[in-house]
Design a protein around this motif. Structure first.
Motif: not given
Length: 112
Positions: A88-112
């Motif tokens: 959605a961010l890429e489509r709507e505004v042409g940017v990747p997710p912010g650092t906070l969003t990416v850190s949440i994503y990485k934290r979830i991945i690490e705990r799996r």
């Protein structure tokens, strides 16, 4: 629907429409937060989804969904929300997710 749809291009209507849209999103977010605080995660999800429906680039709503799903033990759903956010961010505004969003994503991945 849009306020004064017949006057979509009138500057005064556009300003009022954006003001009301912002207020509506704010109310949805506050309601979702209230529901989260009361332990009504499923209802909070519905309100965060409404925010995204109105504003597909609202990264904070995606983050909240990721955190709720993760707290509920639904990490697969949390990761799916990240992907929805990224697209959605890429489509709507042409940017990747912010650092906070990416850190949440990485934290979830690490705990799996």
């Amino acid at each position: 629907g849009d306020l004064l749809a017949a006057d979509l291009y009138s500057p005064w209507a556009e300003l009022k429409r954006e003001e009301l849209r912002t207020l509506y999103i704010s109310l949805l977010r506050r309601t979702a937060e209230h529901l989260e605080n009361r332990g009504s995660s499923r209802k909070a999800i519905e309100f965060h989804r409404l925010v995204i429906q109105i504003d597909p680039a609202n990264e904070e709503a995606y983050r909240k969904l990721m955190l709720i799903y993760d707290t509920m033990g639904r990490s697969t759903d949390a990761l799916r929300i990240y992907e929805e956010c990224r697209k959605a961010l890429e489509r709507e505004v042409g940017v990747p997710p912010g650092t906070l969003t990416v850190s949440i994503y990485k934290r979830i991945i690490e705990r799996r």
